[in-house]
Design an enzyme around this catalytic site. Structure first.
Site, PDB file in Angstrom:
ATOM      1  N   CYS A   1      -6.488  -4.361 -11.636  1.00 32.56           N
ATOM      2  CA  CYS A   1      -5.120  -4.835 -11.864  1.00 32.56           C
ATOM      3  C   CYS A   1      -5.153  -6.219 -12.519  1.00 32.56           C
ATOM      4  O   CYS A   1      -5.990  -7.053 -12.198  1.00 32.56           O
ATOM      5  CB  CYS A   1      -4.424  -4.895 -10.512  1.00 32.56           C
TER       6      CYS A   1
ATOM      7  N   GLY B   1      -2.973  -3.785  -2.987  1.00 26.47           N
ATOM      8  CA  GLY B   1      -1.600  -3.417  -3.333  1.00 26.47           C
ATOM      9  C   GLY B   1      -1.478  -2.979  -4.774  1.00 26.47           C
ATOM     10  O   GLY B   1      -1.665  -1.810  -5.129  1.00 26.47           O
ATOM     11  N   ARG B   2      -1.193  -3.950  -5.651  1.00 24.40           N
ATOM     12  CA  ARG B   2      -1.036  -3.626  -7.072  1.00 24.40           C
ATOM     13  C   ARG B   2      -2.269  -2.909  -7.605  1.00 24.40           C
ATOM     14  O   ARG B   2      -2.172  -2.056  -8.490  1.00 24.40           O
ATOM     15  CB  ARG B   2      -0.770  -4.920  -7.843  1.00 24.40           C
TER      16      ARG B   2
ATOM     17  N   GLN C   1      -5.797  -7.610 -29.707  1.00 27.98           N
ATOM     18  CA  GLN C   1      -4.844  -8.686 -29.377  1.00 27.98           C
ATOM     19  C   GLN C   1      -4.980  -9.233 -27.958  1.00 27.98           C
ATOM     20  O   GLN C   1      -4.460 -10.299 -27.647  1.00 27.98           O
ATOM     21  CB  GLN C   1      -3.417  -8.169 -29.520  1.00 27.98           C
TER      22      GLN C   1
ATOM     23  N   ARG D   1      11.372 -10.189   6.220  1.00 25.35           N
ATOM     24  CA  ARG D   1      12.767  -9.779   6.205  1.00 25.35           C
ATOM     25  C   ARG D   1      13.515 -10.302   7.437  1.00 25.35           C
ATOM     26  O   ARG D   1      13.328 -11.444   7.805  1.00 25.35           O
ATOM     27  CB  ARG D   1      12.877  -8.241   6.063  1.00 25.35           C
TER      28      ARG D   1
ATOM     29  N   CYS E   1       2.645   1.082 -13.421  1.00 28.39           N
ATOM     30  CA  CYS E   1       1.669   0.079 -13.860  1.00 28.39           C
ATOM     31  C   CYS E   1       1.479   0.125 -15.373  1.00 28.39           C
ATOM     32  O   CYS E   1       1.349   1.204 -15.953  1.00 28.39           O
ATOM     33  CB  CYS E   1       0.342   0.337 -13.156  1.00 28.39           C
TER      34      CYS E   1
ATOM     35  N   ARG F   1      -4.122 -10.418  -3.764  1.00 28.74           N
ATOM     36  CA  ARG F   1      -5.051 -10.732  -4.859  1.00 28.74           C
ATOM     37  C   ARG F   1      -6.512 -10.504  -4.498  1.00 28.74           C
ATOM     38  O   ARG F   1      -7.393 -11.250  -4.901  1.00 28.74           O
ATOM     39  CB  ARG F   1      -4.808 -12.148  -5.389  1.00 28.74           C
TER      40      ARG F   1
ATOM     41  N   LYS G   1       2.869  -6.586  10.304  1.00 26.19           N
ATOM     42  CA  LYS G   1       2.660  -7.429   9.111  1.00 26.19           C
ATOM     43  C   LYS G   1       3.066  -8.850   9.478  1.00 26.19           C
ATOM     44  O   LYS G   1       4.234  -9.116   9.767  1.00 26.19           O
ATOM     45  CB  LYS G   1       3.488  -6.937   7.928  1.00 26.19           C
TER      46      LYS G   1
ATOM     47  N   GLN H   1       6.439   1.337   7.122  1.00 24.89           N
ATOM     48  CA  GLN H   1       6.774  -0.057   7.406  1.00 24.89           C
ATOM     49  C   GLN H   1       8.268  -0.103   7.714  1.00 24.89           C
ATOM     50  O   GLN H   1       9.100   0.038   6.816  1.00 24.89           O
ATOM     51  CB  GLN H   1       6.477  -0.952   6.202  1.00 24.89           C
TER      52      GLN H   1
HETATM   53  C1  LIG Z   1       6.037  -3.677  -6.489  1.00 26.53           C
HETATM   54  C2  LIG Z   1       5.761  -4.304  -5.158  1.00 26.53           C
HETATM   55  C3  LIG Z   1       6.586  -4.023  -4.080  1.00 26.53           C
HETATM   56  C4  LIG Z   1       6.328  -4.583  -2.830  1.00 26.53           C
HETATM   57  N1  LIG Z   1       7.098  -4.218  -1.757  1.00 26.53           N
HETATM   58  C5  LIG Z   1       6.788  -4.670  -0.520  1.00 26.53           C
HETATM   59  C6  LIG Z   1       7.471  -4.176   0.617  1.00 26.53           C
HETATM   60  O1  LIG Z   1       8.313  -3.280   0.521  1.00 26.53           O
HETATM   61  N2  LIG Z   1       7.147  -4.688   1.814  1.00 26.53           N
HETATM   62  C7  LIG Z   1       6.201  -5.639   1.968  1.00 26.53           C
HETATM   63  O2  LIG Z   1       5.956  -6.068   3.093  1.00 26.53           O
HETATM   64  N3  LIG Z   1       5.501  -6.108   0.913  1.00 26.53           N
HETATM   65  C8  LIG Z   1       5.763  -5.631  -0.324  1.00 26.53           C
HETATM   66  N4  LIG Z   1       5.011  -6.039  -1.401  1.00 26.53           N
HETATM   67  C9  LIG Z   1       3.905  -6.997  -1.190  1.00 26.53           C
HETATM   68  C10 LIG Z   1       2.570  -6.258  -1.021  1.00 26.53           C
HETATM   69  O3  LIG Z   1       2.515  -5.575   0.203  1.00 26.53           O
HETATM   70  C11 LIG Z   1       1.389  -7.228  -1.098  1.00 26.53           C
HETATM   71  O4  LIG Z   1       1.482  -8.138  -0.051  1.00 26.53           O
HETATM   72  C12 LIG Z   1       1.337  -7.990  -2.404  1.00 26.53           C
HETATM   73  O5  LIG Z   1       1.499  -7.105  -3.491  1.00 26.53           O
HETATM   74  C13 LIG Z   1       0.035  -8.746  -2.579  1.00 26.53           C
HETATM   75  O6  LIG Z   1      -1.047  -7.850  -2.609  1.00 26.53           O
HETATM   76  P1  LIG Z   1      -1.811  -7.459  -3.992  1.00 26.53           P
HETATM   77  O7  LIG Z   1      -2.219  -8.735  -4.630  1.00 26.53           O
HETATM   78  O8  LIG Z   1      -2.968  -6.620  -3.547  1.00 26.53           O
HETATM   79  O9  LIG Z   1      -0.847  -6.713  -4.821  1.00 26.53           O
HETATM   80  C14 LIG Z   1       5.251  -5.481  -2.659  1.00 26.53           C
HETATM   81  C15 LIG Z   1       4.428  -5.752  -3.752  1.00 26.53           C
HETATM   82  C16 LIG Z   1       4.666  -5.178  -4.993  1.00 26.53           C
HETATM   83  C17 LIG Z   1       3.733  -5.465  -6.128  1.00 26.53           C
HETATM   84  S1  SF4 Z   2       1.760  -3.661 -13.815  1.00 27.90           S
HETATM   85 FE1  SF4 Z   2      -0.216  -2.829 -13.222  1.00 27.90          FE
HETATM   86  S2  SF4 Z   2      -1.685  -4.320 -13.941  1.00 27.90           S
HETATM   87 FE2  SF4 Z   2       0.291  -5.340 -13.904  1.00 27.90          FE
HETATM   88  S3  SF4 Z   2       0.392  -6.250 -11.858  1.00 27.90           S
HETATM   89 FE3  SF4 Z   2       1.439  -4.312 -11.710  1.00 27.90          FE
HETATM   90  S4  SF4 Z   2      -0.159  -2.935 -11.001  1.00 27.90           S
HETATM   91 FE4  SF4 Z   2      -1.222  -4.736 -11.792  1.00 27.90          FE
END
Ligand SMILES: Cc1cc2nc3c(=O)[nH]c(=O)nc-3n(C[C@H](O)[C@H](O)[C@H](O)COP(=O)(O)O)c2cc1C
Ligand code: SF4
Length: 674
Positions: free
Chosen positions: A374, A352-353, A451, A199, A393, A330, A246, A100
């Site tokens: 997640c 993503g996460r 908990q 950005r 995580c 999400r 994107k 990217q």
């Molecule tokens: C730790 C983290 C870093 C991210 N860094 C970027 C990034 O560098 N560039 C970008 O376009 N989106 C970034 N995102 C956004 C993700 O690409 C994604 O759109 C977002 O996490 C929602 O998807 P999810 O719910 O599946 O996590 C980041 C997300 C997370 C959690």
């Molecule tokens: S820490 Fe782990 S469980 Fe919590 S949002 Fe990030 S990837 Fe998901």
């Protein structure tokens, strides 16, 4: 889920065939080396994703210029070999790799020059000091500090204004740098470039941020001009690469307000998608626009926006283009992804996460195995990046350390007894069972989770129960014998090769005069439904548990005061969640007493008496109930008669109590070493 899943069907994207529809979207991880190249930590993580079956991996925020910020960079030919190693590693699993490419919202060379000048002055100062020239040392140190301040002032100014102030020459330089980066990526064997439409590029697209009056500002065609020029430049520089875009959309919040600034509103985004296709873009990823100052807007924590909240726009984009469209945001479960594909709402699913949490989504879909889903808690990923740590995580003890941490094969056929079915106990049982041991887990109550069930009670927190749901399936699959509503006898413990004790902690009551009154209760009793409170509640302790308990009480119609000894409520809370708490507190007129030390509960139980530690004045806080959220203390385990080796994990091992990440890691480590 099975091998027939739509998620596993291949798809042609430009000149590539992705082996399945599971995409790792761009996530800054901070795994890369200081110079931005791919080192061991990065390589191991992305390789782990490929091994887990992901079809398409995007490396987030790759800078084509030498930025001062920690981010992957491909701005120098010397970095090519590390990216080649990465591409080769992923290709071994038929996983495609994209970078990217982004440009920050500031004049990178300009800020860089100032930072280098500051560093040079500091180096000269050190030299002078070594030579005993203290006068030069002092003046060079001063110079270094002044220039450093100028660098930060410029950075802050640029972050607000660069898109409007950059000269056309600067924009051309940036475009060229992006094209050069793509050329290097092509040389490294990378398969695709994802244009980061957020950005700088997104700021230029935005009606809110872009105030230019030249050909790059004003009307829609002008605002998207730079984005299209970037696409064209990349296409020309790296003709054999797939180009993905994107597309950040300014969506709407539930109250109708706009969410995000640096992107296009829905109608313009859909129009722009058609233009991107015409411009030769091979795939569009529809995502949430950023630039609000709150990462929670693009990466929402649990319970704040609906699942798949950007999907409605992706669906509309898909209707107007014939190239593949990915959705991200999400999509937490495989079932949700499957449904989206089944409905034809998108072609590719960005997890993503979710892929930090469980890198094996694709393989597990194929084998119909439980997936560790997640929590969208943001603690181990977004928050970690925010403080310049690497993503790790909270639920995945290996994440971020894939090169060094993995489950060891067991040593023989051992019998393991786990006492306690909270998060640590469940993880210990899982790891021991994966190692091939025979595991029995004893839990006093009638359900797993400990908990976590309390943590799920405050507003927005119900999703945390996903952590338990995973183990409920996984432990059964791994043939762990679950003994709920049971305590283990000493005789039985002594039949085991090891006993792992994970009996948690208990909530503390502050030992102050009046603490024994009937209307003084603990936060855990309240959250656990063991005590009903009403009227005005004074919560003692403004940490995470106190803050969340306060929100719970508000939801249940109480008036709340919150008392904290430190100068801040909820310190340590995720910056993505904090604004929600602040709003909740403001809406409900919560009275916050910081720097306030509680001394006693009043004789009639109807007030707390405390001291303002700044003014030294006495404070009286009226209340019907006192709710103590002053922390917890580890439970102790009676080892009388136990001859089997005993190990401790989680809260009772003295880890930071009520912290999922610590519980998981200590349980993983203990179960992995037996
Ligand atoms: C730790 C983290 C870093 C991210 N860094 C970027 C990034 O560098 N560039 C970008 O376009 N989106 C970034 N995102 C956004 C993700 O690409 C994604 O759109 C977002 O996490 C929602 O998807 P999810 O719910 O599946 O996590 C980041 C997300 C997370 C959690
Ligand atoms: S820490 Fe782990 S469980 Fe919590 S949002 Fe990030 S990837 Fe998901």
């Amino acid at each position: 889920m099975s091998k027939e899943s739509n998620l596993l069907k291949p798809i042609k994207v430009g000149n590539l065939v992705l082996k399945n529809r599971i995409m790792f979207p761009p996530l800054t991880t901070n795994y890369e080396e200081r110079d931005g190249s791919i080192g061991e930590r990065s390589l191991a993580y992305y390789e782990r994703l490929a091994k887990g079956g992901v079809g398409y991996v995007v490396i987030g925020d790759v800078a084509p210029v030498n930025t001062a910020t920690p981010t992957p960079k491909l701005c120098d030919d010397r970095q090519i070999p590390s990216y080649k190693k990465l591409a080769d590693a992923l290709h071994a699993y038929d996983c495609k790799l994209a970078l990217q490419v982004f440009h920050p919202e500031y004049d990178v060379p300009g800020v860089g020059r100032l930072i280098r000048a500051s560093m040079a002055a500091a180096a000269e100062a050190e030299k002078a000091k070594a030579a005993g020239d203290m006068e030069t040392f002092a003046s060079k140190m001063e110079e270094s500090g002044t220039v450093r301040k100028q660098a930060f002032a410029k950075l802050h100014h640029d972050m607000l204004h660069f898109e409007s102030e950059a000269t056309v020459e600067q924009l051309n330089e940036i475009k060229t740098a992006m094209a050069e980066c793509a050329k290097r990526a092509q040389k490294a064997g990378v398969d695709a470039i994802e244009v980061h439409g957020d950005r700088l590029v997104g700021s230029l697209c935005s009606t809110v941020l872009n105030h230019r009056t030249d050909n790059y500002g004003g009307c829609f065609e002008n605002r998207v001009r730079f984005a299209l020029e970037v696409v064209a430049a990349i296409r020309e520089a790296a003709p054999s690469m797939m180009i993905e875009y994107k597309l950040p959309i300014v969506t709407r919040n539930a109250d109708g307000s706009l969410r995000g600034k640096g992107g296009l509103v829905e109608e313009e985004g859909i129009e722009f998608a058609k233009m991107l296709e015409k411009a030769g873009v091979d795939m569009i990823q529809v995502a949430q626009a950023n630039h609000t100052g709150n990462m929670g807007d693009t990466i929402p924590p649990m319970g704040t926006v609906p699942y798949n909240w950007t999907l409605p726009v992706a669906e509309k984009v898909k209707k107007v283009v014939s190239i593949p469209v990915a959705t991200v945001g999400r999509v937490v479960t495989a079932e949700a992804g499957e449904q989206i594909l089944e409905n034809g709402q998108a072609d590719i699913i960005g997890y993503g996460r979710s892929l930090l949490c469980d890198p094996d989504i694709a393989n597990k879909v194929a084998a119909d195995l439980p997936i560790r889903t997640c929590l969208n808690c943001n603690k181990g990923c977004v928050d970690a990046i925010g403080v310049r740590k690497y993503a790790s995580c909270v639920l995945n003890a290996e994440n971020g350390n894939e090169a060094t941490v993995s489950i060891r094969p067991g040593e023989g056929n051992k019998k393991i007894i786990v006492i306690g079915g909270g998060i640590a106990g469940m993880e210990a049982a899982r790891v021991a069972a994966v190692r091939g041991y025979t595991v029995t887990l004893f839990e006093k109550s009638d359900r797993l989770g400990g908990q976590i069930h309390l943590a799920a009670k405050p507003p927005r927190k119900n999703e945390i129960l996903r952590a338990v749901e995973f183990y409920e399936k996984e432990l059964v699959r791994l043939n762990v014998t679950l003994k709920l509503s049971s305590e283990c006898s000493v005789e039985e413990m002594n039949t085991a090769d090891a006993v792992i004790v994970t009996i948690g902690a208990h909530n503390l009551i502050l030992p102050i005069p009046g603490a024994d009154k009937e209307n003084v209760v603990s936060a855990w009793e309240v959250l656990g439904g063991k005590t009903q409170v009403s009227g005005t509640c004074a919560v003692i302790g403004g940490g995470l548990v106190g803050t969340e308990t306060a929100e719970y009480l508000l939801e249940h119609g109480c008036k709340v005061s919150i008392v904290e000894m430190m100068d801040k409520i909820a310190s340590g809370e995720s910056p993505t969640i904090m604004p929600l708490i602040q709003k909740d507190f403001a809406d409900h007129e919560v009275k916050e007493f910081v720097n306030t030390k509680v001394s006693s509960v009043a004789e009639d139980g109807k007030a707390i008496l405390a001291t303002d530690t700044v003014s030294n004045e006495t404070v009286t806080i009226p209340c019907d109930y006192v709710v103590m959220a002053v922390g917890s203390k580890k439970n102790t385990f009676d080892v009388t008669g136990v001859t089997a080796p005993v190990y401790y994990a989680g809260d009772c091992a003295g880890e930071r109590t009520a912290d999922i990440a610590s519980a998981i890691r200590s349980a993983y480590d203990v179960a992995n070493k037996i």
